[in-house]
Design an enzyme around this catalytic site. Structure first.
Site, mmCIF file in Angstrom:
data_model
loop_
_atom_site.group_PDB
_atom_site.id
_atom_site.type_symbol
_atom_site.label_atom_id
_atom_site.label_comp_id
_atom_site.label_asym_id
_atom_site.label_seq_id
_atom_site.Cartn_x
_atom_site.Cartn_y
_atom_site.Cartn_z
ATOM 1 N N LYS A 1 -46.896 121.301 65.054
ATOM 2 C CA LYS A 1 -46.522 122.127 63.899
ATOM 3 C C LYS A 1 -45.153 121.690 63.377
ATOM 4 O O LYS A 1 -44.937 121.597 62.171
ATOM 5 C CB LYS A 1 -46.529 123.604 64.275
ATOM 6 C CG LYS A 1 -47.948 124.169 64.369
ATOM 7 C CD LYS A 1 -48.026 125.492 65.112
ATOM 8 C CE LYS A 1 -49.510 125.849 65.304
ATOM 9 N NZ LYS A 1 -49.717 126.943 66.254
ATOM 10 N N GLN B 1 -46.835 131.905 68.856
ATOM 11 C CA GLN B 1 -47.937 131.163 69.483
ATOM 12 C C GLN B 1 -48.649 132.032 70.524
ATOM 13 O O GLN B 1 -48.005 132.640 71.376
ATOM 14 C CB GLN B 1 -47.362 129.883 70.117
ATOM 15 C CG GLN B 1 -48.394 128.926 70.654
ATOM 16 C CD GLN B 1 -49.243 128.270 69.566
ATOM 17 O OE1 GLN B 1 -48.826 128.090 68.434
ATOM 18 N NE2 GLN B 1 -50.466 127.951 69.909
ATOM 19 N N ASP C 1 -50.152 133.320 59.993
ATOM 20 C CA ASP C 1 -51.394 133.244 60.769
ATOM 21 C C ASP C 1 -52.452 134.192 60.197
ATOM 22 O O ASP C 1 -53.627 134.082 60.535
ATOM 23 C CB ASP C 1 -51.134 133.702 62.215
ATOM 24 C CG ASP C 1 -50.890 132.559 63.180
ATOM 25 O OD1 ASP C 1 -51.481 131.488 62.974
ATOM 26 O OD2 ASP C 1 -50.124 132.768 64.135
HETATM 27 N N1 GUN Z 1 -52.998 129.617 69.633
HETATM 28 C C1 GUN Z 1 -54.071 128.819 69.376
HETATM 29 N N2 GUN Z 1 -54.318 128.784 68.057
HETATM 30 C C2 GUN Z 1 -53.395 129.561 67.465
HETATM 31 C C3 GUN Z 1 -53.118 129.910 66.108
HETATM 32 O O1 GUN Z 1 -53.786 129.510 65.164
HETATM 33 N N3 GUN Z 1 -52.054 130.728 65.906
HETATM 34 C C4 GUN Z 1 -51.308 131.200 66.919
HETATM 35 N N4 GUN Z 1 -50.302 132.011 66.625
HETATM 36 N N5 GUN Z 1 -51.531 130.903 68.194
HETATM 37 C C5 GUN Z 1 -52.560 130.081 68.445
#
Ligand code: GUN
Length: 282
Positions: A53, A97, A120
């Protein structure tokens, strides 16, 4: 033989488009979109996601703020960081996350994020807006699937769409988006009676159950579009999806590979949501 939908190429195109819009936003408005990514603990897979990211942010010209907190972080401390980020004018998007360590209440943490910065789209406010069809952000995985379909010129209107999996992050919002695109949508899950028969009706089959190579050719109608959301590991450690690619590709009209299908789209959608958040007040 199916046409392979190349998520790597489509994702790169979208990220290039976002980079251009970001450069323009900087020049005209002096705004640099900023994404804060918070990770608690040492989960190795999560650390890789967070690094990816960060790299994607740099590539499109965003500011990226990483918060790597120890496993022992108290709920109070995490909530206080989120409140600080909610107020920070340089931060337009906040992503915590998941999964979080067990002593932290995930629902409480996600509720604390300002819905206007919830890139998200996990906050109940944004989930509700998706239900109504009047949304600012879409969750990254289902949004990525819709973008793959759109950019591959696949018509959804009037089509039988079968979504297998009903998670809050993928299956449920995916069904809602296909419905808004005028698909006839069926959602299947572990209690579905004759899964094979329902899947065989699908013009568009979305596989999101997280079981390695579960869907063989017997689940797929000739000429169907097959989108594989799964990311699993085979016994030998190699990556695979929920679909037996080699068996299904000869009968599908379009198919996404794993890796290189839906996966690369999720980060592009996260960048898109962050840009949307940064431009919301213009
Ligand atoms: N963990 C795995 N995929 C994601 C996601 O798309 N967003 C977040 N916040 N955590 C994750």
């Amino acid at each position: 033989m199916a046409q392979i939908i190349d998520g790597k190429v489509i994702s790169a195109t979208i990220r290039r488009e976002i980079a251009e819009k970001t450069a323009e936003l900087k020049e005209k408005e002096g705004i640099v979109p900023g994404l804060a990514v918070v990770i608690v603990g040492e989960d190795p897979a999560s650390k890789v996601y967070v690094r990816n990211k960060h790299r994607a942010c740099e590539e499109v010209g965003f500011a990226s703020f990483a918060y790597e907190l120890p496993e022992t972080t108290k709920e109070k401390e995490l909530l206080s960081l989120i409140r600080k980020l909610n107020k920070d004018k340089n931060v337009h998007g906040i992503l915590v996350q998941l999964p979080l360590p067990r002593h932290l209440d995930e629902e409480k943490i996600l509720l604390a994020i300002d819905p206007a910065k919830d890139v998200d789209a996990f906050h109940p406010y944004n989930v509700g807006k998706i239900m109504i069809g009047n949304y600012d952000f879409l969750p990254c995985t289902p949004a990525g699937v819709m973008e793959l379909l759109r950019r591959s010129n696949i018509e959804i209107s009037g089509k039988e769409c079968v979504v297998v999996g009903r998670s809050n992050i993928v299956g449920k919002p995916q069904a809602m988006l296909l419905l808004q695109a005028n698909g006839t949508v069926t959602v299947c899950h572990s209690r579905t009676k004759d899964l094979r028969a329902v899947c065989r009706r699908a013009d568009i089959l979305i596989a999101a159950i997280g079981k390695a190579e579960f869907f063989d050719a017997s689940y797929v109608k000739e000429g169907a579009v097959v989108i594989d959301v799964g990311i699993n590991r085979r016994a030998d450690g190699t990556l695979c999806g929920d679909v037996k690619f080699d068996e299904v590709a000869p009968i599908a009209s379009h198919i996404t590979p794993v890796p290189g299908g839906v996966g690369p789209m999720t980060i592009a959608m996260l960048m898109q949501n962050t840009l949307t958040a940064a431009t919301a007040k213009l």
